[in-house]
Design a protein around this motif. Sequence first.
Motif, PDB file in Angstrom:
ATOM      1  N   GLU A   9       0.791  -1.228   0.000  1.00 11.84           N
ATOM      2  CA  GLU A   9       0.000   0.000   0.000  1.00 11.84           C
ATOM      3  C   GLU A   9       0.826   1.282   0.000  1.00 11.84           C
ATOM      4  OE1 GLU A   9      -2.676  -0.239   3.271  1.00 11.84           O
ATOM      5  OE2 GLU A   9      -3.873  -1.834   2.367  1.00 11.84           O
ATOM      6  N   SER A  10       2.135   1.204   0.317  1.00 10.34           N
ATOM      7  CA  SER A  10       2.927   2.438   0.379  1.00 10.34           C
ATOM      8  C   SER A  10       4.052   2.412  -0.650  1.00 10.34           C
ATOM      9  CB  SER A  10       3.524   2.609   1.780  1.00 10.34           C
ATOM     10  OG  SER A  10       4.644   1.770   1.939  1.00 10.34           O
ATOM     11  N   GLU A  41      12.878   1.808   5.087  1.00 11.11           N
ATOM     12  CA  GLU A  41      11.892   2.543   5.899  1.00 11.11           C
ATOM     13  C   GLU A  41      10.835   1.593   6.446  1.00 11.11           C
ATOM     14  OE1 GLU A  41      11.930   6.948   3.772  1.00 11.11           O
ATOM     15  OE2 GLU A  41      10.721   5.333   2.896  1.00 11.11           O
ATOM     16  N   ILE A  42      10.399   0.655   5.621  1.00 12.47           N
ATOM     17  CA  ILE A  42       9.376  -0.298   6.058  1.00 12.47           C
ATOM     18  C   ILE A  42       9.941  -1.215   7.133  1.00 12.47           C
ATOM     19  CG2 ILE A  42       8.022  -2.305   5.309  1.00 12.47           C
ATOM     20  CD1 ILE A  42       7.569  -0.830   2.649  1.00 12.47           C
ATOM     21  N   ALA A  43      11.201  -1.616   6.987  1.00  9.31           N
ATOM     22  CA  ALA A  43      11.828  -2.467   7.999  1.00  9.31           C
ATOM     23  C   ALA A  43      11.834  -1.758   9.356  1.00  9.31           C
ATOM     24  CB  ALA A  43      13.251  -2.837   7.574  1.00  9.31           C
ATOM     25  N   MET A  44      12.262  -0.498   9.358  1.00  5.03           N
ATOM     26  CA  MET A  44      12.286   0.278  10.602  1.00  5.03           C
ATOM     27  C   MET A  44      10.880   0.467  11.167  1.00  5.03           C
ATOM     28  SD  MET A  44      15.484   0.924  11.178  1.00  5.03           S
ATOM     29  CE  MET A  44      16.011  -0.572  10.302  1.00  5.03           C
ATOM     30  N   ASP A  45       9.925   0.762  10.282  1.00 10.07           N
ATOM     31  CA  ASP A  45       8.544   1.003  10.701  1.00 10.07           C
ATOM     32  C   ASP A  45       7.915  -0.240  11.304  1.00 10.07           C
ATOM     33  OD1 ASP A  45       7.097   3.238  10.892  1.00 10.07           O
ATOM     34  OD2 ASP A  45       5.975   2.996   9.029  1.00 10.07           O
ATOM     35  N   LYS A 105       1.953  -5.675  -5.860  1.00 14.34           N
ATOM     36  CA  LYS A 105       1.746  -4.220  -5.877  1.00 14.34           C
ATOM     37  C   LYS A 105       0.386  -3.864  -6.472  1.00 14.34           C
ATOM     38  CE  LYS A 105       4.040   0.105  -6.982  1.00 14.34           C
ATOM     39  NZ  LYS A 105       5.208   0.745  -7.622  1.00 14.34           N
ATOM     40  N   THR A 106      -0.265  -2.968  -5.835  1.00 19.22           N
ATOM     41  CA  THR A 106      -1.600  -2.553  -6.271  1.00 19.22           C
ATOM     42  C   THR A 106      -1.529  -1.138  -6.828  1.00 19.22           C
ATOM     43  OG1 THR A 106      -2.612  -3.903  -4.569  1.00 19.22           O
ATOM     44  CG2 THR A 106      -3.987  -2.202  -5.566  1.00 19.22           C
ATOM     45  N   VAL A 107      -2.124  -0.912  -7.966  1.00 18.71           N
ATOM     46  CA  VAL A 107      -2.173   0.429  -8.539  1.00 18.71           C
ATOM     47  C   VAL A 107      -3.337   1.170  -7.909  1.00 18.71           C
ATOM     48  CG1 VAL A 107      -2.445   1.796 -10.635  1.00 18.71           C
ATOM     49  CG2 VAL A 107      -1.227  -0.396 -10.719  1.00 18.71           C
ATOM     50  N   ARG A 108      -3.015   2.285  -7.298  1.00 17.45           N
ATOM     51  CA  ARG A 108      -4.079   3.056  -6.639  1.00 17.45           C
ATOM     52  C   ARG A 108      -4.309   4.341  -7.399  1.00 17.45           C
ATOM     53  NH1 ARG A 108      -5.575   1.481  -1.651  1.00 17.45           N
ATOM     54  NH2 ARG A 108      -4.443  -0.270  -0.753  1.00 17.45           N
TER      55      ARG A 108
END
Length: 531
Positions: free
Chosen positions: A488-489, A495-499, A528-531
């Motif tokens: 979703e991001s 960054e995702i690992a830290m989050d 992956k989703t296209v938003r």
Amino acid sequence: MRCMLIDDDIPTVEALLGIVNWDEFGITEVQTAHNIQDAKQLFDNGEPDLIICDIEMPRGSGIDMIKWARDRQYEGGFIFLTCHESFSFASKAISYDADSYLVKPLDKQELEAALRKSMDTLKKKMMMGEYSKMGLAWLKNKDLVERGFWSDVLTATLSPRIHLIQSEVQKRELSLSVHTEYILFLVSVPRSQIEREWDESIFHYALSNLISEILISQVSLGRIIAYQVDNVFYNAILIESKIDMKWLQDSAENIILMCRQYLKCTATCYFSEKTTVSGLSQIKTELEQLDESNIIFRGKVHLPNEPFHYDITERFTLDIELFTMLFVQKEKVQIVNRLKKELELLTSLNKLDSTTLHSIREDFLQVVYSLLSRQHIQAHRLFADDVTQALVQKADSSVFDFMKWAEALTDKTVDSIKEVLQSEGVVERAKRFIQENYRQDLSREDVAASVYLTADYLAKVFKNETGQTVKEYLNDYRIRAAKQMLIESTASIGEIAMDAGFDTISYFSTVFKKLTGETPIAYRSKHKTVR
């Protein structure tokens, strides 16, 4: 003199105008207002000598009015009217120096008595007004200077050596002799003995005023010192030894009675032996220690050389087996009631001194700690909250405080044991803690502490319930969160690992591949989703 009537109820104002013979009280003019705004305008046009005001009005209360007037240095009389008694209103009225507080429907005799009281007070103020401003300032300053001197003596801020005290007396221009003998009269009111609705500062003010009014005929205001030690309000009064002791004891009894009747609190009075100025600080300390040890003899007058008479020929021992059984049966009400009955019986037999109360507390704690240990519950974590700690500090000061502490301890102990015995509840709480804090650096000990258990015991219960270790569940939840962020991001893998709560990208990638079978990059590319 002029009076102002303020009430939004017009019939009430008209009734007051008709039933009172205002001339009898020396009131020649009566103004009326039906809201606070009109009253303030009339006030600005000329201050009345007396204000009679309803408390509850739609466009501003009577409390607002007296605060507004007192802020403008208004020293006239103030009588409040209200439809129902309110402790909050009464306490605020006291703090703003109101003369009376009358409940509707008004009784004519009560109203006239209130008017008479206000008029007498106003006349005294007018007589005082005959003194010059310099004279008034000197009188006020004299009391403040003398009170400061006695406060320094009692707290040993001044050295007890006679020549230093004499030097200070001369420096402050006080008319007293260092060789005069004094009696220290101490009034004590513990915080636990007053109604919780009281604001501390307002109560302290009200208590000091009540004591001053009772003693003012024989004791100057400069010799009445109000102070507070921990959770106890004190007033120390310096009395010259030549005073009539019968009057002094009667005054002490009157203070206790008035405190109970008007301030809804329990006051205790202590008298010291005669001593010179140099011995007062030591005497004060001794009286405070006597008050601290007073468990069951409160609300009385205590004379010097009359110790508390406890019957301690046989020390009381708590029935540990009985209380253990009640805790095992989770009978919270029975535990508290049985403990209360034991204390009441000891009190009635004069057997409850501070040593006995402390020993009962230790025995009770022994029962609690033993049961918590069996269930692997860590007591120091369970009872670490501020409320419990505050109750612990006061538990030995009175029966009332002891029972508050014991009841809180019983509730926490029984509830925690119930939760442990229902292991599903403990595991669910541990899971919720992990879910709410997975981004933090969590250890197995952190999770165990959140449910008041040892780490080893939680690990056993958690594994039996979920089939996973605490660490495995934590990593699993973190990876679930990371998977959603990857889809979703647009944040980087780092960054995702830290989050998600991982310290390094490499460890994150290792755990991610172990649990999903693919790398974070491959997972994102695939889902992956296209938003």
